[in-house]
Motif scaffolding. Structure first.
Motif, PDB file in Angstrom:
ATOM      1  N   GLN A  88      84.330  18.114   2.426  1.00 17.21           N
ATOM      2  CA  GLN A  88      83.013  17.897   1.837  1.00 17.21           C
ATOM      3  C   GLN A  88      82.422  19.219   1.356  1.00 17.21           C
ATOM      4  OE1 GLN A  88      79.967  16.446   4.500  1.00 17.21           O
ATOM      5  NE2 GLN A  88      78.821  15.509   2.832  1.00 17.21           N
ATOM      6  N   HIS A  89      82.573  20.268   2.189  1.00 16.41           N
ATOM      7  CA  HIS A  89      82.065  21.584   1.802  1.00 16.41           C
ATOM      8  C   HIS A  89      82.746  22.087   0.534  1.00 16.41           C
ATOM      9  CE1 HIS A  89      80.689  25.723   2.125  1.00 16.41           C
ATOM     10  NE2 HIS A  89      81.949  26.105   2.006  1.00 16.41           N
ATOM     11  N   GLN A  90      84.046  21.950   0.470  1.00 12.70           N
ATOM     12  CA  GLN A  90      84.786  22.435  -0.684  1.00 12.70           C
ATOM     13  C   GLN A  90      84.477  21.609  -1.929  1.00 12.70           C
ATOM     14  OE1 GLN A  90      86.220  25.209  -0.820  1.00 12.70           O
ATOM     15  NE2 GLN A  90      85.999  25.643   1.363  1.00 12.70           N
ATOM     16  N   GLN A  91      84.224  20.323  -1.731  1.00 16.74           N
ATOM     17  CA  GLN A  91      83.848  19.479  -2.860  1.00 16.74           C
ATOM     18  C   GLN A  91      82.513  19.950  -3.452  1.00 16.74           C
ATOM     19  OE1 GLN A  91      83.122  15.386  -1.902  1.00 16.74           O
ATOM     20  NE2 GLN A  91      83.394  14.692  -4.005  1.00 16.74           N
ATOM     21  N   MET A  92      81.554  20.281  -2.568  1.00 22.68           N
ATOM     22  CA  MET A  92      80.264  20.778  -3.030  1.00 22.68           C
ATOM     23  C   MET A  92      80.430  22.109  -3.760  1.00 22.68           C
ATOM     24  SD  MET A  92      77.920  19.918   0.309  1.00 22.68           S
ATOM     25  CE  MET A  92      76.546  20.854  -0.332  1.00 22.68           C
ATOM     26  N   TYR A  93      81.287  22.984  -3.229  1.00 23.65           N
ATOM     27  CA  TYR A  93      81.534  24.278  -3.851  1.00 23.65           C
ATOM     28  C   TYR A  93      82.151  24.097  -5.246  1.00 23.65           C
ATOM     29  CZ  TYR A  93      83.631  28.877  -4.622  1.00 23.65           C
ATOM     30  OH  TYR A  93      83.985  30.080  -5.149  1.00 23.65           O
ATOM     31  N   ALA A  94      83.117  23.191  -5.345  1.00 23.92           N
ATOM     32  CA  ALA A  94      83.761  22.929  -6.633  1.00 23.92           C
ATOM     33  C   ALA A  94      82.763  22.364  -7.634  1.00 23.92           C
ATOM     34  CB  ALA A  94      84.935  21.966  -6.451  1.00 23.92           C
ATOM     35  N   GLN A  95      81.852  21.487  -7.152  1.00 26.08           N
ATOM     36  CA  GLN A  95      80.843  20.906  -8.045  1.00 26.08           C
ATOM     37  C   GLN A  95      79.904  21.981  -8.561  1.00 26.08           C
ATOM     38  OE1 GLN A  95      79.514  17.122  -7.459  1.00 26.08           O
ATOM     39  NE2 GLN A  95      77.851  17.334  -8.887  1.00 26.08           N
ATOM     40  N   GLN A  96      79.488  22.907  -7.664  1.00 26.13           N
ATOM     41  CA  GLN A  96      78.603  23.990  -8.093  1.00 26.13           C
ATOM     42  C   GLN A  96      79.280  24.850  -9.155  1.00 26.13           C
ATOM     43  OE1 GLN A  96      77.675  25.972  -4.449  1.00 26.13           O
ATOM     44  NE2 GLN A  96      76.084  24.517  -3.830  1.00 26.13           N
ATOM     45  N   THR A  97      80.564  25.131  -8.941  1.00 27.02           N
ATOM     46  CA  THR A  97      81.317  25.922  -9.912  1.00 27.02           C
ATOM     47  C   THR A  97      81.376  25.217 -11.261  1.00 27.02           C
ATOM     48  OG1 THR A  97      82.675  26.851  -8.142  1.00 27.02           O
ATOM     49  CG2 THR A  97      83.551  27.007 -10.378  1.00 27.02           C
ATOM     50  N   PHE A  98      81.601  23.908 -11.216  1.00 26.86           N
ATOM     51  CA  PHE A  98      81.659  23.117 -12.451  1.00 26.86           C
ATOM     52  C   PHE A  98      80.300  23.140 -13.162  1.00 26.86           C
ATOM     53  CE2 PHE A  98      80.886  19.036 -14.577  1.00 26.86           C
ATOM     54  CZ  PHE A  98      81.899  19.069 -15.527  1.00 26.86           C
ATOM     55  N   GLU A  99      79.216  22.996 -12.396  1.00 26.51           N
ATOM     56  CA  GLU A  99      77.876  22.998 -12.983  1.00 26.51           C
ATOM     57  C   GLU A  99      77.550  24.352 -13.613  1.00 26.51           C
ATOM     58  OE1 GLU A  99      75.400  21.834  -9.760  1.00 26.51           O
ATOM     59  OE2 GLU A  99      75.830  19.682  -9.978  1.00 26.51           O
ATOM     60  N   GLN A 100      77.984  25.435 -12.938  1.00 31.83           N
ATOM     61  CA  GLN A 100      77.757  26.770 -13.495  1.00 31.83           C
ATOM     62  C   GLN A 100      78.514  26.936 -14.813  1.00 31.83           C
ATOM     63  OE1 GLN A 100      78.981  29.346 -10.341  1.00 31.83           O
ATOM     64  NE2 GLN A 100      77.110  29.078  -9.151  1.00 31.83           N
ATOM     65  N   ALA A 101      79.757  26.460 -14.837  1.00 31.57           N
ATOM     66  CA  ALA A 101      80.553  26.550 -16.062  1.00 31.57           C
ATOM     67  C   ALA A 101      79.920  25.728 -17.173  1.00 31.57           C
ATOM     68  CB  ALA A 101      81.983  26.067 -15.791  1.00 31.57           C
ATOM     69  N   THR A 102      79.392  24.553 -16.820  1.00 30.87           N
ATOM     70  CA  THR A 102      78.733  23.703 -17.810  1.00 30.87           C
ATOM     71  C   THR A 102      77.499  24.388 -18.381  1.00 30.87           C
ATOM     72  OG1 THR A 102      79.502  21.723 -16.640  1.00 30.87           O
ATOM     73  CG2 THR A 102      77.665  21.445 -18.181  1.00 30.87           C
ATOM     74  N   LYS A 103      76.703  25.046 -17.503  1.00 30.42           N
ATOM     75  CA  LYS A 103      75.502  25.745 -17.963  1.00 30.42           C
ATOM     76  C   LYS A 103      75.876  26.899 -18.893  1.00 30.42           C
ATOM     77  CE  LYS A 103      71.262  27.992 -16.362  1.00 30.42           C
ATOM     78  NZ  LYS A 103      71.388  29.092 -17.332  1.00 30.42           N
ATOM     79  N   LEU A 104      76.929  27.644 -18.531  1.00 34.96           N
ATOM     80  CA  LEU A 104      77.359  28.744 -19.387  1.00 34.96           C
ATOM     81  C   LEU A 104      77.762  28.228 -20.766  1.00 34.96           C
ATOM     82  CD1 LEU A 104      79.490  30.880 -16.896  1.00 34.96           C
ATOM     83  CD2 LEU A 104      77.305  31.512 -17.934  1.00 34.96           C
ATOM     84  N   ALA A 105      78.474  27.109 -20.792  1.00 37.97           N
ATOM     85  CA  ALA A 105      78.891  26.530 -22.067  1.00 37.97           C
ATOM     86  C   ALA A 105      77.677  26.075 -22.871  1.00 37.97           C
ATOM     87  CB  ALA A 105      79.836  25.356 -21.816  1.00 37.97           C
ATOM     88  N   ALA A 106      76.697  25.459 -22.188  1.00 36.56           N
ATOM     89  CA  ALA A 106      75.491  24.991 -22.880  1.00 36.56           C
ATOM     90  C   ALA A 106      74.698  26.163 -23.437  1.00 36.56           C
ATOM     91  CB  ALA A 106      74.631  24.168 -21.923  1.00 36.56           C
ATOM     92  N   ASP A 107      74.584  27.248 -22.648  1.00 39.78           N
ATOM     93  CA  ASP A 107      73.855  28.430 -23.112  1.00 39.78           C
ATOM     94  C   ASP A 107      74.534  29.054 -24.323  1.00 39.78           C
ATOM     95  OD1 ASP A 107      72.059  28.043 -21.089  1.00 39.78           O
ATOM     96  OD2 ASP A 107      72.842  29.615 -19.779  1.00 39.78           O
ATOM     97  N   ALA A 108      75.855  29.131 -24.261  1.00 37.98           N
ATOM     98  CA  ALA A 108      76.603  29.705 -25.389  1.00 37.98           C
ATOM     99  C   ALA A 108      76.412  28.855 -26.642  1.00 37.98           C
ATOM    100  CB  ALA A 108      78.090  29.804 -25.034  1.00 37.98           C
TER     101      ALA A 108
END
Length: 268
Positions: A102-122
């Motif tokens: 569960q912890h690793q799933q949350m960590y992976a989701q946060q990483t995905f969300e950060q990548a999505t935000k970077l793509a949106a900002d770009a």
């Protein structure tokens, strides 16, 4: 099994009765798997989860070091195993695996969300840059459609504004149109225009140049080095400074105010 021994040599024999041997029989394992085996399974699961998340993070961050660390976690390094074993000793293995995953799933989701935000900002930055470029091109095309005389006069105005800004006048290119209108109404854009018929001319001080300044006004509001009343930039500088001094800016210029109210132009 049966165990027998001889007293003299203390030789020990293990005898397996024939009745216990069956063709194709296998050794039966104890239903209670040792804790070490269960912990090993947890370590593997945790290592896979942690490694996957770390690799995902490295993929988005572009860090080779993080990627290597993720691969190491995927293999469950020995020191990590020891730490995990110490942490989950005497704890329900199934529950611990669930928490780790569960912890690793949350960590992976946060990483995905950060990548999505970077793509949106770009994407937003690229869109803004494209819009700015389109606006600049539209302005350039609009400029090219203006008559040559208007482009020349506006060039003088912009040069005068730059000088005025450097000498403390609070003005920018948003005033170009107002100054251009005054120039057209006062002199029709002729830098050498001289008015020999109005009241100023009758007093011996005819209005001169683009913004039709009389000599006393020009001399009072010119800037050092800009001393020629017939020079376009010099005349505009003096005319603008006079307007700011007397009316506080172009919003109170009598000619512009009257035009905005639907009337005719009034000299200043």
């Amino acid at each position: 099994m049966a165990r027998h021994s001889k007293a003299a040599g203390r030789t020990v024999y293990t005898v397996v009765p024939n009745a216990d041997l069956k063709v194709g029989a296998h050794r039966a394992e104890d239903d209670k798997v040792p804790l070490a085996h269960r912990v090993s399974a947890i370590v593997v699961a945790a290592g896979v989860a942690a490694g996957t998340a770390a690799i995902a993070n490295a993929a988005t961050s572009g860090s080779a070091t993080e990627l290597a660390a993720g691969a190491a976690e995927l293999g469950a390094l020995p020191d990590q195993q020891v730490k995990t074993i110490q942490t989950i000793h005497d704890v329900n293995p199934g529950s611990q695996v669930g928490k780790l995953l569960q912890h690793q799933q949350m960590y992976a989701q946060q990483t995905f969300e950060q990548a999505t935000k970077l793509a949106a900002d770009a994407h937003a930055q690229r869109t803004a840059a494209a819009e700015a470029a389109a606006k600049a091109e539209a302005e350039r095309q609009a400029e090219l459609r203006k008559p040559a005389k208007q482009r020349e006069i506006e060039g003088w105005i912009k040069e005068a504004i730059t000088v005025l800004q450097a000498n403390g006048t609070n003005i920018d290119n948003s005033s170009v149109q107002a100054i251009y209108t005054i120039i057209i109404k006062e002199s029709n854009g002729n830098p050498n225009a001289v008015n020999n018929w109005d009241s100023n001319a009758m007093r011996g001080t005819p209005s001169k140049g683009l913004m039709q300044c009389i000599d006393p006004t020009f001399n009072a509001y010119k800037l050092p080095g800009y001393d020629n009343i017939f020079a376009p930039v010099d005349n505009i500088i003096a005319g603008v400074r006079y307007t700011y001094s007397r009316y506080g800016g172009f919003h109170n210029h009598p000619g512009l105010v009257n035009l905005n109210n639907g009337g005719g132009y009034v000299g200043y």
